[in-house]
Design a protein around this motif. Structure first.
Motif, PDB file in Angstrom:
ATOM      1  N   ILE A 328       0.857  -1.184   0.000  1.00 11.06           N
ATOM      2  CA  ILE A 328       0.000   0.000   0.000  1.00 11.06           C
ATOM      3  C   ILE A 328       0.891   1.232   0.000  1.00 11.06           C
ATOM      4  CG2 ILE A 328      -1.871   1.205   1.179  1.00 11.06           C
ATOM      5  CD1 ILE A 328      -2.544  -1.406   2.590  1.00 11.06           C
ATOM      6  N   THR A 329       0.734   2.072  -0.999  1.00  9.41           N
ATOM      7  CA  THR A 329       1.546   3.280  -1.118  1.00  9.41           C
ATOM      8  C   THR A 329       0.654   4.513  -1.059  1.00  9.41           C
ATOM      9  OG1 THR A 329       1.436   3.186  -3.542  1.00  9.41           O
ATOM     10  CG2 THR A 329       3.310   2.115  -2.482  1.00  9.41           C
ATOM     11  N   GLY A 330       1.273   5.640  -0.780  1.00  8.75           N
ATOM     12  CA  GLY A 330       0.539   6.897  -0.708  1.00  8.75           C
ATOM     13  C   GLY A 330       1.214   7.841   0.261  1.00  8.75           C
ATOM     14  N   GLU A 331       0.844   9.101   0.195  1.00 11.90           N
ATOM     15  CA  GLU A 331       1.452  10.104   1.061  1.00 11.90           C
ATOM     16  C   GLU A 331       1.140   9.833   2.524  1.00 11.90           C
ATOM     17  OE1 GLU A 331       1.034  13.734  -2.221  1.00 11.90           O
ATOM     18  OE2 GLU A 331       0.169  13.938  -0.230  1.00 11.90           O
ATOM     19  N   SER A 332       1.884  10.499   3.389  1.00 16.09           N
ATOM     20  CA  SER A 332       1.660  10.361   4.818  1.00 16.09           C
ATOM     21  C   SER A 332       0.268  10.862   5.185  1.00 16.09           C
ATOM     22  CB  SER A 332       2.717  11.174   5.572  1.00 16.09           C
ATOM     23  OG  SER A 332       2.510  11.086   6.955  1.00 16.09           O
ATOM     24  N   LEU A 401       3.603  -4.353   7.865  1.00 14.63           N
ATOM     25  CA  LEU A 401       4.896  -3.681   7.946  1.00 14.63           C
ATOM     26  C   LEU A 401       4.733  -2.249   7.439  1.00 14.63           C
ATOM     27  CD1 LEU A 401       7.060  -6.592   6.503  1.00 14.63           C
ATOM     28  CD2 LEU A 401       6.893  -5.916   8.901  1.00 14.63           C
ATOM     29  N   ASP A 402       4.525  -1.322   8.381  1.00 14.56           N
ATOM     30  CA  ASP A 402       4.361   0.079   8.008  1.00 14.56           C
ATOM     31  C   ASP A 402       5.730   0.732   7.861  1.00 14.56           C
ATOM     32  OD1 ASP A 402       2.412   2.862   9.411  1.00 14.56           O
ATOM     33  OD2 ASP A 402       3.015   2.359   7.357  1.00 14.56           O
ATOM     34  N   GLU A 403       5.783   1.757   7.007  1.00 12.34           N
ATOM     35  CA  GLU A 403       7.041   2.463   6.723  1.00 12.34           C
ATOM     36  C   GLU A 403       8.133   1.470   6.329  1.00 12.34           C
ATOM     37  OE1 GLU A 403       6.971   5.549   6.486  1.00 12.34           O
ATOM     38  OE2 GLU A 403       5.210   6.135   7.614  1.00 12.34           O
ATOM     39  N   ILE A 404       7.806   0.563   5.421  1.00 14.90           N
ATOM     40  CA  ILE A 404       8.749  -0.475   5.002  1.00 14.90           C
ATOM     41  C   ILE A 404      10.005   0.115   4.374  1.00 14.90           C
ATOM     42  CG2 ILE A 404       7.688  -0.777   2.722  1.00 14.90           C
ATOM     43  CD1 ILE A 404       9.126  -3.590   4.900  1.00 14.90           C
ATOM     44  N   GLY A 405       9.892   1.330   3.837  1.00 16.71           N
ATOM     45  CA  GLY A 405      11.052   1.984   3.224  1.00 16.71           C
ATOM     46  C   GLY A 405      12.119   2.352   4.228  1.00 16.71           C
ATOM     47  N   GLU A 406      11.790   2.337   5.538  1.00 17.91           N
ATOM     48  CA  GLU A 406      12.757   2.676   6.583  1.00 17.91           C
ATOM     49  C   GLU A 406      13.539   1.462   7.072  1.00 17.91           C
ATOM     50  OE1 GLU A 406      11.546   6.651   6.490  1.00 17.91           O
ATOM     51  OE2 GLU A 406      13.258   5.725   7.450  1.00 17.91           O
ATOM     52  N   MET A 407      13.209   0.278   6.535  1.00 16.98           N
ATOM     53  CA  MET A 407      13.871  -0.946   7.016  1.00 16.98           C
ATOM     54  C   MET A 407      15.332  -0.992   6.546  1.00 16.98           C
ATOM     55  SD  MET A 407      12.725  -4.931   6.559  1.00 16.98           S
ATOM     56  CE  MET A 407      11.476  -4.829   7.841  1.00 16.98           C
ATOM     57  N   PRO A 408      16.272  -1.246   7.459  1.00 22.13           N
ATOM     58  CA  PRO A 408      17.694  -1.305   7.083  1.00 22.13           C
ATOM     59  C   PRO A 408      17.957  -2.404   6.052  1.00 22.13           C
ATOM     60  CG  PRO A 408      17.426  -1.224   9.467  1.00 22.13           C
ATOM     61  CD  PRO A 408      16.072  -1.435   8.896  1.00 22.13           C
ATOM     62  N   ALA A 442       3.473  -1.127   3.771  1.00 20.39           N
ATOM     63  CA  ALA A 442       3.010   0.216   3.415  1.00 20.39           C
ATOM     64  C   ALA A 442       4.175   1.179   3.470  1.00 20.39           C
ATOM     65  CB  ALA A 442       1.904   0.674   4.360  1.00 20.39           C
ATOM     66  N   THR A 443       4.130   2.186   2.619  1.00 26.94           N
ATOM     67  CA  THR A 443       5.184   3.199   2.619  1.00 26.94           C
ATOM     68  C   THR A 443       4.685   4.470   1.948  1.00 26.94           C
ATOM     69  OG1 THR A 443       7.460   3.689   1.951  1.00 26.94           O
ATOM     70  CG2 THR A 443       6.138   2.392   0.417  1.00 26.94           C
ATOM     71  N   ASN A 444       5.260   5.598   2.366  1.00 21.89           N
ATOM     72  CA  ASN A 444       4.991   6.858   1.676  1.00 21.89           C
ATOM     73  C   ASN A 444       6.175   7.264   0.801  1.00 21.89           C
ATOM     74  OD1 ASN A 444       6.902   7.709   3.512  1.00 21.89           O
ATOM     75  ND2 ASN A 444       5.501   8.937   4.739  1.00 21.89           N
ATOM     76  N   LYS A 445       7.117   6.344   0.661  1.00 18.55           N
ATOM     77  CA  LYS A 445       8.300   6.610  -0.155  1.00 18.55           C
ATOM     78  C   LYS A 445       8.176   5.951  -1.526  1.00 18.55           C
ATOM     79  CE  LYS A 445      11.546   7.343   3.607  1.00 18.55           C
ATOM     80  NZ  LYS A 445      12.901   7.058   4.139  1.00 18.55           N
ATOM     81  N   TYR A 462      10.041  -6.582  -5.497  1.00 20.58           N
ATOM     82  CA  TYR A 462       9.182  -7.421  -6.329  1.00 20.58           C
ATOM     83  C   TYR A 462       8.357  -8.385  -5.481  1.00 20.58           C
ATOM     84  CZ  TYR A 462      11.391  -5.777 -10.623  1.00 20.58           C
ATOM     85  OH  TYR A 462      11.811  -4.996 -11.664  1.00 20.58           O
ATOM     86  N   ARG A 463       8.942  -8.858  -4.380  1.00 20.31           N
ATOM     87  CA  ARG A 463       8.200  -9.766  -3.499  1.00 20.31           C
ATOM     88  C   ARG A 463       7.052  -9.058  -2.787  1.00 20.31           C
ATOM     89  NH1 ARG A 463       8.387 -15.260  -3.949  1.00 20.31           N
ATOM     90  NH2 ARG A 463      10.487 -15.929  -4.469  1.00 20.31           N
ATOM     91  N   LEU A 464       7.266  -7.780  -2.441  1.00 17.47           N
ATOM     92  CA  LEU A 464       6.234  -7.021  -1.741  1.00 17.47           C
ATOM     93  C   LEU A 464       5.185  -6.463  -2.695  1.00 17.47           C
ATOM     94  CD1 LEU A 464       8.433  -4.974   0.761  1.00 17.47           C
ATOM     95  CD2 LEU A 464       7.017  -6.961   1.295  1.00 17.47           C
ATOM     96  N   ASN A 465       5.613  -6.127  -3.895  1.00 13.28           N
ATOM     97  CA  ASN A 465       4.747  -5.430  -4.849  1.00 13.28           C
ATOM     98  C   ASN A 465       3.935  -6.403  -5.704  1.00 13.28           C
ATOM     99  OD1 ASN A 465       3.882  -2.854  -5.838  1.00 13.28           O
ATOM    100  ND2 ASN A 465       5.032  -3.221  -7.710  1.00 13.28           N
ATOM    101  N   VAL A 466       3.483  -7.519  -5.103  1.00 13.03           N
ATOM    102  CA  VAL A 466       2.677  -8.501  -5.839  1.00 13.03           C
ATOM    103  C   VAL A 466       1.373  -7.851  -6.292  1.00 13.03           C
ATOM    104  CG1 VAL A 466       1.464 -10.708  -5.706  1.00 13.03           C
ATOM    105  CG2 VAL A 466       3.684 -10.433  -4.592  1.00 13.03           C
ATOM    106  N   ILE A 467       0.680  -7.211  -5.350  1.00 12.48           N
ATOM    107  CA  ILE A 467      -0.541  -6.468  -5.679  1.00 12.48           C
ATOM    108  C   ILE A 467      -0.410  -5.079  -5.059  1.00 12.48           C
ATOM    109  CG2 ILE A 467      -3.052  -6.342  -5.486  1.00 12.48           C
ATOM    110  CD1 ILE A 467      -3.102  -9.354  -5.204  1.00 12.48           C
ATOM    111  N   PRO A 468      -0.203  -4.033  -5.868  1.00 15.94           N
ATOM    112  CA  PRO A 468      -0.053  -2.680  -5.322  1.00 15.94           C
ATOM    113  C   PRO A 468      -1.405  -1.977  -5.165  1.00 15.94           C
ATOM    114  CG  PRO A 468       0.446  -2.676  -7.668  1.00 15.94           C
ATOM    115  CD  PRO A 468       0.077  -4.094  -7.310  1.00 15.94           C
ATOM    116  N   ILE A 469      -1.526  -1.220  -4.086  1.00 11.77           N
ATOM    117  CA  ILE A 469      -2.688  -0.345  -3.881  1.00 11.77           C
ATOM    118  C   ILE A 469      -2.149   1.053  -3.606  1.00 11.77           C
ATOM    119  CG2 ILE A 469      -4.705   0.180  -2.465  1.00 11.77           C
ATOM    120  CD1 ILE A 469      -4.932  -2.739  -1.752  1.00 11.77           C
TER     121      ILE A 469
END
Length: 620
Positions: A328-332, A401-408, A442-445, A462-469
């Motif tokens: 799930i993507t979108g702004e904060s 997993l929220d803010e997945i873009g922050e994962m190291p 989910a991520t806003n990035k 690619y593993r996470l983006n199976v079905i994007p919303i």
């Protein structure tokens, strides 16, 4: 006589995890009239074509499970069960479906009133034939024919005939008073009988059609095309939309009935006024698209009226019973967490736990042990018995997993392994632990941009983006602002025991504002208006909260050139956004602070600062 001597309707045994679409396909391919549904090796109920039709009318999607539409008004008997016991069950509950099978409860068929009636009819014909034959034989020898205890008695015969007469009356009433139109044709297409609803839908009297051939009625234009003509030609069940002579349309289904020689003996035709069908569909469509959807397990509400969110919710409802990984993507502030919770609490895993992890909120040094857990003695300070990780706690449920873009990056590798192998290894552990979770991230990035910059793994993306919303921002769905304001106003009036109303001037300002913080900012704004204003009716002049001092009042005052003259909307929006970014950056000199005060992500703030400040430097 016992159950195995009956000729029950054939069945197909299926598991409850099959979808509605697969069930329709099964009925098309199989000769079975009924399907017996099993769950955990126990009979749950049955599915008929009527249940599937009802599910369609209720707006159920083909990818949904059949679990919720199973008819559990059934009972099971072994094939050695006496016929009189079956007859008594059906006498007490005529709508009951009796599943007959072996000692292992493997279904072999379905017994209904129709099956028992056919059995009684055949048995009576046989006994009457025997009675006449033996009576004639006795008379030919000059003897009086006398019944013995082993043969059919007159009392039994009368009882059987009375039962048949009763069932005949019941069937006759059901036929005449059905809300659907029914027509019965013989094997040549001649009309044997129609019911009252047929007259209502077609405006054709019974006497005008009884005895007439459907081919003749079709040529007269009474109804076109004739489903009876098509069935006689194609020898199969057919459903069509039929035009009637009075201008109406009907959804018509015809079913051929075959005799013992495989010839068409009767054709049963069922019709529904298309107008009525549309009303039903519109009703369920409105129910499905109602503005507030409340999850059953938790107070999760989604408020929307915009077309973009209607499409999102339609997709969400199609995905709630599917285990595929979602991104799930979108702004904060657009509501990514709300959508994730709605998916869980209305999906197939709703009885299990949903674990939410904010990948940006847990310190990087603790993130691995929090996610994966650890064994005893894995590190200094570890609990004596070890500790299960958050992923392990989500087993059988949903992992958000929220803010997945922050994962190291180093932890991204381990998450990828979890997704691929469906196993985890605790920190300090050597034995893998199997897990079964649905993963929603989910991520806003912009993860694709992060992949290009080497900040996010391509294989994990690619593993996470199976079905994007992708959730649209509030500025892209202004139609949702007023219903959201109404909802939040009611929520906080109730919470703080107030009766605040928002006036037209404030509402107009809210509609003109782009809400960079999206729904979260809107909710916070409404709460502050309720809490800080003593007046029941809040207008621009009565607002004492100073809530819009930066966001809205300055938006109006510092950009009057965009308001006092007619300017293309997109140009005006960009100009206001540019002014806000430049003002905030000049004041705070930090992309982090700009992001905080404008309630946008730091990545968005950085990108817009670079864009708009570079423009200003170029101009000066």
């Amino acid at each position: 006589m016992i159950a195995r001597n009956l000729k029950p309707f054939s069945v197909k045994n299926i598991h409850s995890n099959i979808t509605i679409g697969d069930m329709i396909k099964t009925f098309r391919e199989e000769t079975a009239k009924y399907a017996v549904v099993y769950e955990n090796e126990k009979i749950k109920g049955i599915i008929t074509q009527n249940e599937l039709l009802d599910a369609y009318l209720c707006g159920r999607h083909l990818t949904e499970s059949i679990k919720d539409i199973v008819n559990d008004h059934v009972c099971f008997v072994e094939n050695s069960c006496p016929l009189d016991k079956i007859a008594n069950i059906l006498k007490e509950t005529p709508t009951m479906h009796i599943i007959v099978g072996d000692k292992n409860k493997e279904a072999k068929g379905i017994i209904t009133n129709e099956v028992v009636l056919a059995c009684f009819y055949a048995e009576i014909k046989k006994r009457i034939y025997t009675f006449r034959k033996e009576k004639k034989k006795a008379e030919n020898h000059g003897h009086e024919y006398i019944f013995d205890d082993k043969k059919l008695t007159i009392t039994e015969l009368i009882d059987h005939l009375d039962q048949i007469n009763l069932w005949n009356k019941e069937l006759d009433q059901a036929f005449e008073n059905s809300p659907n139109a029914f027509v019965i044709l013989d094997g040549k297409g001649n009309t044997v009988r129609v019911n009252k609803e047929f007259e209502n839908i077609t405006d054709i009297k019974k006497e005008e059609v009884t005895g007439k051939n459907v081919k003749e009625m079709e040529e007269k234009g009474a109804y076109n095309p004739s489903v009876g003509v098509l069935i006689l030609k194609e020898k199969r069940k057919i459903s069509i939309i039929q035009k009637l002579q009075n201008g109406k349309e009907a959804l018509v289904t015809g079913i051929p009935i075959y005799d013992e020689n495989g010839n068409i003996f009767r054709i049963i035709i069922n019709s529904i006024d298309f107008k009525e069908l549309n009303i039903i569909n519109q009703y369920y469509a409105k129910q499905k698209e109602r503005n507030v959807i409340q999850a059953k397990a938790e107070d999760v509400k989604i408020i929307y009226e915009s077309e973009s969110m209607k499409r999102i919710m339609q997709l969400t409802n199609e995905l709630k019973n599917i285990d595929s990984t979602l991104l799930i993507t979108g702004e904060s502030g657009v509501g990514k967490g709300v959508i994730a919770r709605y998916l869980h609490h209305n999906g197939i895993r709703k009885k299990e736990r949903m674990i939410e992890i904010n990948c940006g909120a847990i310190p990087e040094s603790l993130l691995e042990s929090e996610l994966l857990g650890y064994e005893a003695g894995a590190f200094t300070g570890a609990k004596k018995g070890g500790k299960p990780g958050l992923i392990e706690l989500a087993n059988k449920g949903t992992l958000f997993l929220d803010e997945i873009g922050e994962m190291p990056m180093q932890l991204q590798v381990k998450l990828l392994q979890v997704i691929q192998e469906r196993q985890i290894n605790r920190v300090g552990g050597i034995k893998p632990i199997d897990i079964d979770v649905r993963i929603i991230a989910a991520t806003n990035k912009d993860l694709q941009e992060m992949v290009k910059r080497g900040k996010f793994r391509l294989d994990l993306f690619y593993r996470l983006n199976v079905i994007p919303i992708n959730l649209p921002s509030l500025r892209e769905r202004h139609a949702d602002i007023i219903p959201m304001v109404a909802f939040f106003l009611d929520k906080y009036n109730t919470k703080y025991s107030k009766n605040v109303k928002i006036g037209k001037s404030i509402l107009n300002m809210m509609l003109s504002y782009d809400w960079p913080g999206n729904v979260r900012e809107l909710e916070n704004t409404v709460e502050r208006l309720v809490v800080t204003n003593p007046s029941e009716l809040i207008e621009k002049d009565t607002n004492k909260s100073n809530i819009f001092s930066f966001h809205l009042y300055d938006h109006y005052s510092t950009n009057s050139d965009f308001i006092e003259k007619i300017t293309p909307l997109e140009e005006a929006k960009r100009g206001i956004e540019k002014k806000l970014i430049q003002m905030a950056y000049k004041k705070y000199k930090s992309s982090y602070k700009v992001a905080e005060i404008l309630e946008i992500s730091q990545a968005t703030a950085y990108r817009k600062i670079k864009e708009y400040m570079d423009e200003e430097q170029t101009l000066t």
